[in-house]
Structures are given as structure tokens and as C-alpha cells.
Design a protein around this motif. Structure first.
Motif, PDB file in Angstrom:
ATOM      1  N   ALA A  90      -1.879   4.604   7.545  1.00 33.53           N
ATOM      2  CA  ALA A  90      -1.635   3.173   7.748  1.00 33.53           C
ATOM      3  C   ALA A  90      -1.191   2.482   6.465  1.00 33.53           C
ATOM      4  O   ALA A  90      -0.211   1.731   6.471  1.00 33.53           O
ATOM      5  CB  ALA A  90      -2.896   2.509   8.296  1.00 33.53           C
ATOM      6  N   VAL A  91      -1.882   2.738   5.363  1.00 35.62           N
ATOM      7  CA  VAL A  91      -1.515   2.052   4.115  1.00 35.62           C
ATOM      8  C   VAL A  91      -0.168   2.535   3.583  1.00 35.62           C
ATOM      9  O   VAL A  91       0.557   1.773   2.917  1.00 35.62           O
ATOM     10  CB  VAL A  91      -2.607   2.189   3.032  1.00 35.62           C
ATOM     11  CG1 VAL A  91      -3.914   1.571   3.504  1.00 35.62           C
ATOM     12  CG2 VAL A  91      -2.820   3.636   2.617  1.00 35.62           C
ATOM     13  N   ALA A  92       0.199   3.771   3.890  1.00 35.24           N
ATOM     14  CA  ALA A  92       1.514   4.266   3.498  1.00 35.24           C
ATOM     15  C   ALA A  92       2.609   3.477   4.208  1.00 35.24           C
ATOM     16  O   ALA A  92       3.655   3.166   3.625  1.00 35.24           O
ATOM     17  CB  ALA A  92       1.641   5.752   3.818  1.00 35.24           C
ATOM     18  N   LEU A  93       2.374   3.140   5.475  1.00 32.21           N
ATOM     19  CA  LEU A  93       3.332   2.337   6.226  1.00 32.21           C
ATOM     20  C   LEU A  93       3.318   0.886   5.763  1.00 32.21           C
ATOM     21  O   LEU A  93       4.367   0.301   5.479  1.00 32.21           O
ATOM     22  CB  LEU A  93       3.008   2.389   7.723  1.00 32.21           C
ATOM     23  CG  LEU A  93       3.811   1.421   8.605  1.00 32.21           C
ATOM     24  CD1 LEU A  93       5.284   1.830   8.633  1.00 32.21           C
ATOM     25  CD2 LEU A  93       3.237   1.373  10.016  1.00 32.21           C
ATOM     26  N   LEU A 160      -7.359  -3.467   6.619  1.00 33.38           N
ATOM     27  CA  LEU A 160      -6.278  -2.804   5.893  1.00 33.38           C
ATOM     28  C   LEU A 160      -5.087  -3.740   5.685  1.00 33.38           C
ATOM     29  O   LEU A 160      -4.488  -3.765   4.598  1.00 33.38           O
ATOM     30  CB  LEU A 160      -5.821  -1.549   6.647  1.00 33.38           C
ATOM     31  CG  LEU A 160      -6.786  -0.358   6.651  1.00 33.38           C
ATOM     32  CD1 LEU A 160      -6.195   0.787   7.451  1.00 33.38           C
ATOM     33  CD2 LEU A 160      -7.083   0.106   5.220  1.00 33.38           C
ATOM     34  N   LYS A 161      -4.750  -4.529   6.706  1.00 33.29           N
ATOM     35  CA  LYS A 161      -3.622  -5.455   6.568  1.00 33.29           C
ATOM     36  C   LYS A 161      -3.920  -6.551   5.542  1.00 33.29           C
ATOM     37  O   LYS A 161      -3.048  -6.937   4.771  1.00 33.29           O
ATOM     38  CB  LYS A 161      -3.282  -6.085   7.923  1.00 33.29           C
ATOM     39  CG  LYS A 161      -2.422  -5.204   8.809  1.00 33.29           C
ATOM     40  CD  LYS A 161      -1.791  -6.023   9.920  1.00 33.29           C
ATOM     41  CE  LYS A 161      -0.653  -5.254  10.579  1.00 33.29           C
ATOM     42  NZ  LYS A 161       0.074  -6.063  11.563  1.00 33.29           N
ATOM     43  N   LYS A 162      -5.151  -7.031   5.548  1.00 40.70           N
ATOM     44  CA  LYS A 162      -5.517  -8.073   4.578  1.00 40.70           C
ATOM     45  C   LYS A 162      -5.349  -7.558   3.156  1.00 40.70           C
ATOM     46  O   LYS A 162      -4.882  -8.285   2.262  1.00 40.70           O
ATOM     47  CB  LYS A 162      -6.970  -8.508   4.811  1.00 40.70           C
ATOM     48  CG  LYS A 162      -7.542  -9.419   3.728  1.00 40.70           C
ATOM     49  CD  LYS A 162      -6.828 -10.758   3.707  1.00 40.70           C
ATOM     50  CE  LYS A 162      -7.448 -11.716   2.698  1.00 40.70           C
ATOM     51  NZ  LYS A 162      -7.178 -11.349   1.286  1.00 40.70           N
ATOM     52  N   ALA A 180      -4.604   2.776  -6.643  1.00 39.02           N
ATOM     53  CA  ALA A 180      -5.296   1.653  -6.002  1.00 39.02           C
ATOM     54  C   ALA A 180      -5.394   1.864  -4.496  1.00 39.02           C
ATOM     55  O   ALA A 180      -6.419   1.532  -3.882  1.00 39.02           O
ATOM     56  CB  ALA A 180      -4.562   0.353  -6.310  1.00 39.02           C
ATOM     57  N   LEU A 181      -4.352   2.419  -3.908  1.00 40.30           N
ATOM     58  CA  LEU A 181      -4.378   2.696  -2.467  1.00 40.30           C
ATOM     59  C   LEU A 181      -5.421   3.759  -2.128  1.00 40.30           C
ATOM     60  O   LEU A 181      -6.142   3.630  -1.129  1.00 40.30           O
ATOM     61  CB  LEU A 181      -2.999   3.149  -1.991  1.00 40.30           C
ATOM     62  CG  LEU A 181      -1.919   2.078  -1.890  1.00 40.30           C
ATOM     63  CD1 LEU A 181      -0.582   2.698  -1.503  1.00 40.30           C
ATOM     64  CD2 LEU A 181      -2.301   0.998  -0.880  1.00 40.30           C
TER      65      LEU A 181
END
Length: 200
Positions: A90-93, A160-162, A180-181
Motif C-alpha cells: 500500500a505505501v509503495a503505491l 496509512l493514507k494519513k 521512513a516507510l
């Protein structure tokens, strides 16, 4: 999902750049022609109007989301490991520059028109449902403790979006770096897992 030819992709790339710089309403088809270095005849052959171009932008956004929606929950496999894989994907996207650009265009145009927002919601409904299914399957496997799937999904995706998306897409802040991710994924998964009782 629509497959675009090389010429259509060139036109879309030009349109996306213009939409991101000046918005859909301020962009003319003549500007798209000039930027893409195509004739009006070629442009209108592939895209009848700006609404068709915007629809193609939404197509590209959905196409980027699809791989994330295809991740399936696996019963009897370590819950924390699966959650970390989901969060990492998700964070990669969410931090991808192209995804952020497409998202800005879609968000702005949705805010300008209720009809546009309604159409977008209909088109994204399948993706949202697919992302919820992972948590529904986790709940069926008794991995969410006392929490229902809808709440757990909203908490997970919203968090995750926030932390990785909204500041970047609205305030144009730089995406988080890889370290950081990684730390963010660890923290989110630890917090999430501490609130549920996954089956061992």
C-alpha cells in the motif's frame, strides 16, 4: 481495463501534465494537441472530448490500484506477516509520484462537480470492495479479535493514507524515503496487531 496504444499514451501523458498544471477546465483540446504533437484529427479520433480524457485518467488511476486489490488473505498463515505485506504494498503505491499526480487531478475534479464525484465513486466502488474483502476474510479466520472488518479496514487504510498520502497529495510534500516507510510499516502493523487477537 482499457489498453491504450502508444499514440493514446502520448496524448494521455500530455493531458495529464496539463491537467496537473492548470486543471481540467482551463485545459483546451488545442493545448493537448500541441503538447502531444498530434493533429486535432488524431486527438479526436482517440478521445472525443475532455471528459473522455478525464475518464482515461481515472482508468489509469484504477489500473494502478488493481494490483493492491488482488492481494488475498490466506487462512492459517501468520497474520502479522500478511498484514506487513499488505501495508508495504500500500505505501509503495501511495507514495508513487505518478499515482499522486493522477490522484490530485481526480480529487480536484471531483470537488468541482458532484456529478463527477458520483461517477468516480461508482468506478472506484469495485476497488474499495476488493480492499475490504481482505479484512472480511481475516475476520472469518478470527484474526481481528472484537473488531469488525469494515472498521478494521477503515482504520488500516485511513492510517496509512494519513501518514503517506494526504500530506503529499494536498500539500505537495515530498514522499517519505525508504527508511521512513519501512519504520512506518513496522509501527502501523505493531499498533494494529496489538489491538486485535490474531489466531496463532
Amino acid at each position: 481495463m482499457t489498453q491504450y496504444s502508444a499514440k493514446q499514451q502520448d496524448i494521455l501523458s500530455a493531458a495529464i501534465k496539463l491537467f496537473a498544471q492548470q486543471g481540467l477546465s482551463a485545459t483546451t483540446m488545442e493545448q493537448v494537441c500541441s503538447s502531444a504533437q498530434v493533429s486535432k484529427r488524431t486527438l479526436y479520433k482517440h478521445f472525443a472530448n475532455k471528459d473522455a480524457l478525464f475518464g482515461a485518467v481515472v482508468d489509469l488511476l484504477i489500473k494502478r490500484i488493481v494490483p493492491l486489490t488482488s492481494i488475498q488473505f490466506i487462512p492459517n498463515y501468520d497474520f502479522a506477516t500478511q498484514l506487513k505485506h499488505l501495508a508495504t504494498s500500500a505505501v509503495a503505491l501511495l507514495g508513487d509520484d505518478d499515482y499522486l499526480t493522477l490522484s490530485r487531478i481526480v480529487i480536484i475534479e471531483s470537488m468541482r462537480s458532484k456529478e463527477q464525484a458520483d461517477n468516480l465513486n461508482k468506478r472506484l466502488m469495485h476497488c474499495e470492495k476488493a480492499m475490504l474483502i481482505w479484512f472480511e476474510d481475516a475476520a472469518k479466520a478470527h484474526c481481528l479479535g472484537q473488531f469488525n472488518a469494515e472498521f478494521a479496514a477503515a482504520f488500516f487504510w485511513g492510517g496509512l493514507k494519513k501518514l503517506t498520502f494526504w500530506e503529499q497529495v494536498i500539500k505537495w510534500q515530498a514522499p517519505l524515503d525508504e527508511a521512513a516507510l519501512d519504520e512506518l510499516v513496522e509501527q502501523v502493523c505493531l499498533l494494529f496487531c496489538s489491538g486485535v487477537t490474531p489466531r496463532q
